[in-house]
Design a protein around this motif. Structure first.
Motif, PDB file in Angstrom:
ATOM      1  N   VAL A   1      29.563  56.475  31.109  1.00 29.87           N
ATOM      2  CA  VAL A   1      29.995  56.167  29.731  1.00 29.87           C
ATOM      3  C   VAL A   1      30.770  57.325  29.080  1.00 29.87           C
ATOM      4  CG1 VAL A   1      28.165  54.485  29.321  1.00 29.87           C
ATOM      5  CG2 VAL A   1      27.771  56.883  28.729  1.00 29.87           C
ATOM      6  N   TYR A   2      31.091  58.342  29.869  1.00 30.79           N
ATOM      7  CA  TYR A   2      31.798  59.491  29.293  1.00 30.79           C
ATOM      8  C   TYR A   2      33.316  59.316  29.290  1.00 30.79           C
ATOM      9  CZ  TYR A   2      27.625  62.444  28.674  1.00 30.79           C
ATOM     10  OH  TYR A   2      26.429  62.981  28.244  1.00 30.79           O
ATOM     11  N   GLY A   3      33.780  58.094  29.524  1.00 31.72           N
ATOM     12  CA  GLY A   3      35.205  57.813  29.373  1.00 31.72           C
ATOM     13  C   GLY A   3      35.884  57.532  30.707  1.00 31.72           C
ATOM     14  N   ALA A   4      36.902  56.671  30.647  1.00 35.39           N
ATOM     15  CA  ALA A   4      37.626  56.248  31.848  1.00 35.39           C
ATOM     16  C   ALA A   4      38.406  57.410  32.460  1.00 35.39           C
ATOM     17  CB  ALA A   4      38.592  55.124  31.488  1.00 35.39           C
ATOM     18  N   ASP A   5      38.564  57.354  33.766  1.00 36.72           N
ATOM     19  CA  ASP A   5      39.434  58.315  34.496  1.00 36.72           C
ATOM     20  C   ASP A   5      39.005  59.766  34.338  1.00 36.72           C
ATOM     21  OD1 ASP A   5      41.004  56.153  35.276  1.00 36.72           O
ATOM     22  OD2 ASP A   5      42.327  56.346  33.536  1.00 36.72           O
ATOM     23  N   ASN A   6      37.717  59.983  34.089  1.00 36.12           N
ATOM     24  CA  ASN A   6      37.261  61.357  33.839  1.00 36.12           C
ATOM     25  C   ASN A   6      37.341  62.225  35.099  1.00 36.12           C
ATOM     26  OD1 ASN A   6      36.544  63.011  31.730  1.00 36.12           O
ATOM     27  ND2 ASN A   6      34.431  62.303  31.581  1.00 36.12           N
ATOM     28  N   ASP A   7      37.445  61.570  36.270  1.00 37.65           N
ATOM     29  CA  ASP A   7      37.629  62.347  37.512  1.00 37.65           C
ATOM     30  C   ASP A   7      38.967  63.089  37.481  1.00 37.65           C
ATOM     31  OD1 ASP A   7      38.700  59.701  37.546  1.00 37.65           O
ATOM     32  OD2 ASP A   7      39.155  59.951  39.680  1.00 37.65           O
ATOM     33  N   GLN A   8      39.925  62.525  36.733  1.00 40.75           N
ATOM     34  CA  GLN A   8      41.231  63.195  36.620  1.00 40.75           C
ATOM     35  C   GLN A   8      41.149  64.443  35.739  1.00 40.75           C
ATOM     36  OE1 GLN A   8      44.206  60.336  35.317  1.00 40.75           O
ATOM     37  NE2 GLN A   8      43.340  58.754  36.632  1.00 40.75           N
ATOM     38  N   ARG A   9      40.185  64.442  34.827  1.00 45.62           N
ATOM     39  CA  ARG A   9      40.060  65.551  33.869  1.00 45.62           C
ATOM     40  C   ARG A   9      39.033  66.588  34.307  1.00 45.62           C
ATOM     41  NH1 ARG A   9      36.074  65.378  29.797  1.00 45.62           N
ATOM     42  NH2 ARG A   9      36.193  67.190  28.432  1.00 45.62           N
ATOM     43  N   LEU A  10      37.884  66.129  34.817  1.00 45.98           N
ATOM     44  CA  LEU A  10      36.814  67.063  35.192  1.00 45.98           C
ATOM     45  C   LEU A  10      37.069  67.566  36.606  1.00 45.98           C
ATOM     46  CD1 LEU A  10      33.716  65.195  33.700  1.00 45.98           C
ATOM     47  CD2 LEU A  10      34.999  67.079  32.694  1.00 45.98           C
ATOM     48  N   THR A  11      38.006  68.514  36.693  1.00 46.76           N
ATOM     49  CA  THR A  11      38.458  68.994  38.004  1.00 46.76           C
ATOM     50  C   THR A  11      37.904  70.377  38.321  1.00 46.76           C
ATOM     51  OG1 THR A  11      40.380  69.958  36.915  1.00 46.76           O
ATOM     52  CG2 THR A  11      40.638  67.742  37.833  1.00 46.76           C
ATOM     53  N   GLY A  12      37.286  71.024  37.326  1.00 49.60           N
ATOM     54  CA  GLY A  12      36.887  72.426  37.512  1.00 49.60           C
ATOM     55  C   GLY A  12      37.957  73.378  36.996  1.00 49.60           C
ATOM     56  N   LYS A  13      39.096  72.829  36.618  1.00 50.02           N
ATOM     57  CA  LYS A  13      40.148  73.648  36.004  1.00 50.02           C
ATOM     58  C   LYS A  13      40.281  73.269  34.530  1.00 50.02           C
ATOM     59  CE  LYS A  13      43.347  72.620  39.079  1.00 50.02           C
ATOM     60  NZ  LYS A  13      44.504  72.567  39.980  1.00 50.02           N
ATOM     61  N   HIS A  14      41.122  74.011  33.806  1.00 47.90           N
ATOM     62  CA  HIS A  14      41.386  73.693  32.398  1.00 47.90           C
ATOM     63  C   HIS A  14      40.105  73.575  31.569  1.00 47.90           C
ATOM     64  CE1 HIS A  14      45.053  71.984  34.520  1.00 47.90           C
ATOM     65  NE2 HIS A  14      45.545  72.912  33.739  1.00 47.90           N
ATOM     66  N   GLU A  15      39.231  74.563  31.705  1.00 51.52           N
ATOM     67  CA  GLU A  15      37.992  74.628  30.905  1.00 51.52           C
ATOM     68  C   GLU A  15      37.083  73.423  31.118  1.00 51.52           C
ATOM     69  OE1 GLU A  15      38.438  76.086  26.739  1.00 51.52           O
ATOM     70  OE2 GLU A  15      40.584  76.152  27.186  1.00 51.52           O
ATOM     71  N   THR A  16      37.007  72.943  32.359  1.00 46.69           N
ATOM     72  CA  THR A  16      36.083  71.844  32.654  1.00 46.69           C
ATOM     73  C   THR A  16      35.259  72.191  33.890  1.00 46.69           C
ATOM     74  OG1 THR A  16      37.521  70.636  34.206  1.00 46.69           O
ATOM     75  CG2 THR A  16      37.789  70.149  31.842  1.00 46.69           C
ATOM     76  N   ALA A  17      34.154  71.461  34.040  1.00 46.11           N
ATOM     77  CA  ALA A  17      33.368  71.524  35.278  1.00 46.11           C
ATOM     78  C   ALA A  17      33.793  70.359  36.163  1.00 46.11           C
ATOM     79  CB  ALA A  17      31.887  71.423  34.953  1.00 46.11           C
ATOM     80  N   SER A  18      33.613  70.500  37.460  1.00 45.25           N
ATOM     81  CA  SER A  18      33.935  69.403  38.374  1.00 45.25           C
ATOM     82  C   SER A  18      33.023  68.209  38.106  1.00 45.25           C
ATOM     83  CB  SER A  18      33.760  69.862  39.817  1.00 45.25           C
ATOM     84  OG  SER A  18      33.685  68.727  40.660  1.00 45.25           O
ATOM     85  N   ILE A  19      33.571  67.023  38.225  1.00 43.88           N
ATOM     86  CA  ILE A  19      32.779  65.808  37.995  1.00 43.88           C
ATOM     87  C   ILE A  19      31.671  65.680  39.033  1.00 43.88           C
ATOM     88  CG2 ILE A  19      34.168  64.214  39.395  1.00 43.88           C
ATOM     89  CD1 ILE A  19      33.934  62.221  36.985  1.00 43.88           C
TER      90      ILE A  19
END
Ligand code: ADP
Ligand code: MN
Ligand code: MN
Length: 336
Positions: A262-280
């Protein structure tokens, strides 16, 4: 006096629901949500009902003045099916926070988008602007794009009585953020949706659309958009204990799939470990760690391990009702 009531609801599209609304004229209105009548709409036009039995019910749950219109109010609604039960698209109905013990501060990021070029404001029709770096919290026509829209949005949100805590230009060109805080998970979700609605409507005036997708520029070196969820309940606010904080964080480890759902569509594209994110694929938490799934703010450590947590995984297109519901369920499952 004739009053315009804009009934707003979420449609049934998957995986991302969108805002719908229609106007009802009434002779007078007290301004109180309990004085509003239910209404209905054609659910077969919103993926919420078959054509043969198309009526869905709008149940008003939140109202505020509509600053963009004369003698008008905005009315956020839950959708019920024809039998009066919460529709399957109705995430708000599943929030277990009847005593408003949960406080949420959502940081909503988004792109202002030029429909004629299909690119963010500030992007040339061909090619790209200068790389990321100067845009975050920027000022000046070289770096900040669309401020008149952002400022107008802030003003109407405040006029409507929404509890916006701040705004800022974000890391990518044409990307912005607003923050909304409320005591009570349902109220926080209501305010985010109404603020999104107001932003969409202001965009119409300028011929600018709002791109809520979490990674609208794909895997190029441009940040995606999140909706960080800062949350607390009495337990966290009065924990006085590193162990309790970590027990709450640990409760999220076995819940990764439920959360990501439920954390939003296509979040695998965003949660990559880069750009201030953790890997999905990972789950992590840490003090001040903006590369973690959950950040323990320094604030909590400084206040003797009492305060709030930040789940950095929800994305810009997520439904704050569903995000709040899973966070509340997970916090309540902590072994303390
Ligand atoms: P950052 O960008 O550093 O993550 P922001 O200042 O943008 O942080 O957002 C922090 C958010 O945390 C604010 O929206 C604020 O409302 C929220 N917040 C502060 N205290 C609490 C609390 N006790 N419970 C829930 N949210 C909180
Ligand atoms: Mn941000
Ligand atoms: Mn944040």
């Amino acid at each position: 006096m004739a009053t315009k009531l804009e009934y707003i609801w979420l449609d049934g599209y998957k995986p991302t629901q969108s805002l719908r609304s229609k106007t009802k004229i009434v002779k007078s209105f007290s301004g109180k949500v309990e004085d509003l009548d239910n209404w209905s709409f054609d659910g077969s036009s919103t993926e919420q009902a078959p054509g043969g039995s198309s009526d869905c019910i709008l149940k008003p749950v939140f109202t505020c003045p509509d600053p963009g219109r004369k003698d008008a109010y905005l009315v956020m609604c839950e959708v019920l099916d024809s039998k009066g039960q919460p529709h399957e698209s109705n995430g708000r109905a599943h929030i277990e926070d009847d005593d408003n013990d949960f406080w949420f501060g959502f940081e909503q990021e988004y792109f202002l988008w030029d429909p004629s070029t299909n690119k963010p404001l500030g992007f040339p029709a061909n090619g790209y602007p200068a790389p990321q770096g100067p845009y975050y919290c920027s000022v000046g026509a070289n770096n900040a794009y669309g401020r008149e829209i952002v400022e107008e949005h802030l003003d109407v949100c405040l006029e409507a009585g929404l509890n916006v805590e701040g705004i800022n230009a974000e890391v990518a060109a044409g990307q912005w953020e607003f923050q909304i805080f409320a005591k009570g998970a349902k109220e926080a979700g209501d305010q985010i949706w109404v603020a999104r609605y107001l932003l969409e409507r202001i965009g119409e005036k300028y011929g600018v659309s709002i791109n809520w997708h979490c990674k609208p520029l794909g895997q190029l070196d441009w940040n995606g958009s999140g909706m960080h969820a800062n949350f607390s309940n009495t337990l966290l606010r009065t924990a006085n204990s590193e162990e309790k904080f970590k027990a709450v964080c640990e409760a999220f480890r076995p819940a990764v799939a439920d959360c990501i759902a439920v954390y939003g569509a296509d979040n695998d594209q965003r949660l990559t470990g880069k750009h201030e994110t953790a890997s999905i694929h990972d789950f992590s938490y840490g003090v001040s760690d903006r590369g973690a799934s959950i950040r323990i703010p320094l604030y909590a450590v400084d206040h003797n391990w009492s305060g709030y947590l930040e789940d950095r995984r929800p994305n810009s297109a997520a439904d704050p009702y569903k995000v709040a519901a899973v966070i509340i369920k997970t916090v309540k499952s902590a072994k303390i």
